[in-house]
Motif scaffolding. Structure first.
Motif, PDB file in Angstrom:
ATOM      1  N   ILE A   1      29.007  29.280  37.466  1.00 25.34           N
ATOM      2  CA  ILE A   1      28.167  28.489  38.380  1.00 25.34           C
ATOM      3  C   ILE A   1      28.232  27.015  37.987  1.00 25.34           C
ATOM      4  O   ILE A   1      28.353  26.136  38.843  1.00 25.34           O
ATOM      5  CB  ILE A   1      26.705  28.998  38.383  1.00 25.34           C
ATOM      6  N   SER A   2      28.163  26.734  36.693  1.00 24.78           N
ATOM      7  CA  SER A   2      28.252  25.347  36.222  1.00 24.78           C
ATOM      8  C   SER A   2      29.584  24.717  36.603  1.00 24.78           C
ATOM      9  O   SER A   2      29.619  23.581  37.084  1.00 24.78           O
ATOM     10  CB  SER A   2      28.089  25.275  34.701  1.00 24.78           C
ATOM     11  N   LYS A   3      30.667  25.438  36.382  1.00 22.17           N
ATOM     12  CA  LYS A   3      31.994  24.930  36.747  1.00 22.17           C
ATOM     13  C   LYS A   3      32.056  24.606  38.239  1.00 22.17           C
ATOM     14  O   LYS A   3      32.547  23.552  38.644  1.00 22.17           O
ATOM     15  CB  LYS A   3      33.080  25.969  36.439  1.00 22.17           C
ATOM     16  N   ILE A   4      31.560  25.533  39.051  1.00 19.12           N
ATOM     17  CA  ILE A   4      31.598  25.342  40.507  1.00 19.12           C
ATOM     18  C   ILE A   4      30.708  24.157  40.907  1.00 19.12           C
ATOM     19  O   ILE A   4      31.110  23.305  41.697  1.00 19.12           O
ATOM     20  CB  ILE A   4      31.176  26.630  41.244  1.00 19.12           C
ATOM     21  N   PHE A   5      29.498  24.095  40.331  1.00 16.58           N
ATOM     22  CA  PHE A   5      28.561  23.027  40.669  1.00 16.58           C
ATOM     23  C   PHE A   5      29.177  21.658  40.392  1.00 16.58           C
ATOM     24  O   PHE A   5      29.143  20.771  41.243  1.00 16.58           O
ATOM     25  CB  PHE A   5      27.253  23.189  39.885  1.00 16.58           C
ATOM     26  N   PHE A   6      29.747  21.483  39.215  1.00 15.13           N
ATOM     27  CA  PHE A   6      30.308  20.178  38.871  1.00 15.13           C
ATOM     28  C   PHE A   6      31.549  19.852  39.701  1.00 15.13           C
ATOM     29  O   PHE A   6      31.831  18.687  39.950  1.00 15.13           O
ATOM     30  CB  PHE A   6      30.572  20.069  37.368  1.00 15.13           C
TER      31      PHE A   6
ATOM     32  N   LYS B   1      40.673  28.709  47.070  1.00 13.98           N
ATOM     33  CA  LYS B   1      41.506  27.726  46.360  1.00 13.98           C
ATOM     34  C   LYS B   1      40.723  27.066  45.222  1.00 13.98           C
ATOM     35  O   LYS B   1      41.259  26.858  44.135  1.00 13.98           O
ATOM     36  CB  LYS B   1      42.025  26.668  47.331  1.00 13.98           C
ATOM     37  N   LEU B   2      39.457  26.744  45.480  1.00 12.12           N
ATOM     38  CA  LEU B   2      38.631  26.123  44.444  1.00 12.12           C
ATOM     39  C   LEU B   2      38.441  27.084  43.269  1.00 12.12           C
ATOM     40  O   LEU B   2      38.587  26.695  42.110  1.00 12.12           O
ATOM     41  CB  LEU B   2      37.271  25.705  45.012  1.00 12.12           C
ATOM     42  N   ARG B   3      38.099  28.333  43.568  1.00 13.39           N
ATOM     43  CA  ARG B   3      37.883  29.339  42.516  1.00 13.39           C
ATOM     44  C   ARG B   3      39.131  29.491  41.652  1.00 13.39           C
ATOM     45  O   ARG B   3      39.050  29.530  40.427  1.00 13.39           O
ATOM     46  CB  ARG B   3      37.496  30.685  43.138  1.00 13.39           C
ATOM     47  N   GLU B   4      40.294  29.548  42.302  1.00 14.27           N
ATOM     48  CA  GLU B   4      41.555  29.673  41.559  1.00 14.27           C
ATOM     49  C   GLU B   4      41.814  28.431  40.702  1.00 14.27           C
ATOM     50  O   GLU B   4      42.215  28.546  39.549  1.00 14.27           O
ATOM     51  CB  GLU B   4      42.713  29.910  42.533  1.00 14.27           C
ATOM     52  N   LYS B   5      41.558  27.260  41.267  1.00 15.03           N
ATOM     53  CA  LYS B   5      41.742  26.004  40.532  1.00 15.03           C
ATOM     54  C   LYS B   5      40.852  25.956  39.287  1.00 15.03           C
ATOM     55  O   LYS B   5      41.255  25.430  38.247  1.00 15.03           O
ATOM     56  CB  LYS B   5      41.426  24.828  41.459  1.00 15.03           C
ATOM     57  N   LEU B   6      39.651  26.515  39.385  1.00 11.48           N
ATOM     58  CA  LEU B   6      38.708  26.512  38.265  1.00 11.48           C
ATOM     59  C   LEU B   6      38.978  27.640  37.263  1.00 11.48           C
ATOM     60  O   LEU B   6      38.310  27.735  36.247  1.00 11.48           O
ATOM     61  CB  LEU B   6      37.267  26.609  38.788  1.00 11.48           C
ATOM     62  N   GLY B   7      39.937  28.503  37.577  1.00 12.12           N
ATOM     63  CA  GLY B   7      40.292  29.589  36.665  1.00 12.12           C
ATOM     64  C   GLY B   7      39.299  30.738  36.649  1.00 12.12           C
ATOM     65  O   GLY B   7      39.189  31.456  35.655  1.00 12.12           O
ATOM     66  N   ILE B   8      38.585  30.914  37.752  1.00 12.90           N
ATOM     67  CA  ILE B   8      37.627  32.025  37.862  1.00 12.90           C
ATOM     68  C   ILE B   8      38.349  33.193  38.518  1.00 12.90           C
ATOM     69  O   ILE B   8      38.859  33.066  39.632  1.00 12.90           O
ATOM     70  CB  ILE B   8      36.384  31.612  38.685  1.00 12.90           C
ATOM     71  N   ASN B   9      38.393  34.310  37.820  1.00 11.50           N
ATOM     72  CA  ASN B   9      39.094  35.493  38.332  1.00 11.50           C
ATOM     73  C   ASN B   9      38.427  36.024  39.584  1.00 11.50           C
ATOM     74  O   ASN B   9      37.198  36.026  39.700  1.00 11.50           O
ATOM     75  CB  ASN B   9      39.143  36.587  37.279  1.00 11.50           C
ATOM     76  N   ARG B  10      39.242  36.519  40.510  1.00  6.97           N
ATOM     77  CA  ARG B  10      38.732  37.085  41.764  1.00  6.97           C
ATOM     78  C   ARG B  10      38.089  38.446  41.542  1.00  6.97           C
ATOM     79  O   ARG B  10      37.152  38.821  42.233  1.00  6.97           O
ATOM     80  CB  ARG B  10      39.865  37.222  42.782  1.00  6.97           C
TER      81      ARG B  10
END
Length: 155
Positions: free
Chosen positions: A19-24, A124-133
């Motif tokens: 959540i922190s990664k996504i928020f920032f 695309k954002l999730r993948e860029k942040l390295g968060i597994n699907r």
């Protein structure tokens, strides 16, 4: 000890770190990408409920002195009869200028936005942040996971 033999997969909430990664990452975005994500994060609303929001769905309750989002079928389709609800607007959204954004909108907050566009962008954002699907158990971490994260945090 019980062995769960259920083939159904569900949506997994995001971890606090995710959540922190996504928020920032999203707070530097402009327009719908930031607001749709923040509403999902801080209100737990469904993607389709968010993209169909109208300026008139953002209301003020003088008794509680709080702003809220009214989710109703008058704005568009809702998943169930129980989906009609009031969601208090989190102070973070207000401090980031959400009410100013709403005041600048004519009718719809996101007039030409379709739910699929949100999914494509967020993937695309999730993948860029390295968060597994998918987690170790096969549960999905997708845009809808914001809803599960919100519900889990609320409990």
């Amino acid at each position: 000890m019980k062995l769960k033999l259920d083939n159904s997969k569900t949506y997994e909430p995001f971890t606090n770190d995710e959540i922190s990664k996504i928020f920032f990452a999203i707070k530097t975005e402009v327009g719908w990408k930031m607001w749709v994500s923040l509403i999902a994060m801080y209100a737990g609303a469904r993607r389709s409920e968010i993209v169909q929001l109208r300026a008139q769905d953002i209301k003020y309750d003088s008794d509680s002195e709080r702003y809220y989002i009214l989710i109703t079928e008058l704005a568009g389709s809702v998943k169930t009869e129980n989906a009609t609800r009031q969601i208090p607007i989190h102070e973070v959204l207000i401090s980031m200028g959400f009410l100013n954004f709403v005041n600048e909108c004519d009718e719809r907050l996101f007039p030409s936005l379709k739910p699929d566009a949100v999914t494509k962008w967020f993937t695309k954002l999730r993948e860029k942040l390295g968060i597994n699907r998918v987690d170790d158990y096969g549960n999905k971490k997708v845009f809808h996971s914001f809803r599960h994260s919100f519900i889990t945090s609320s409990r």
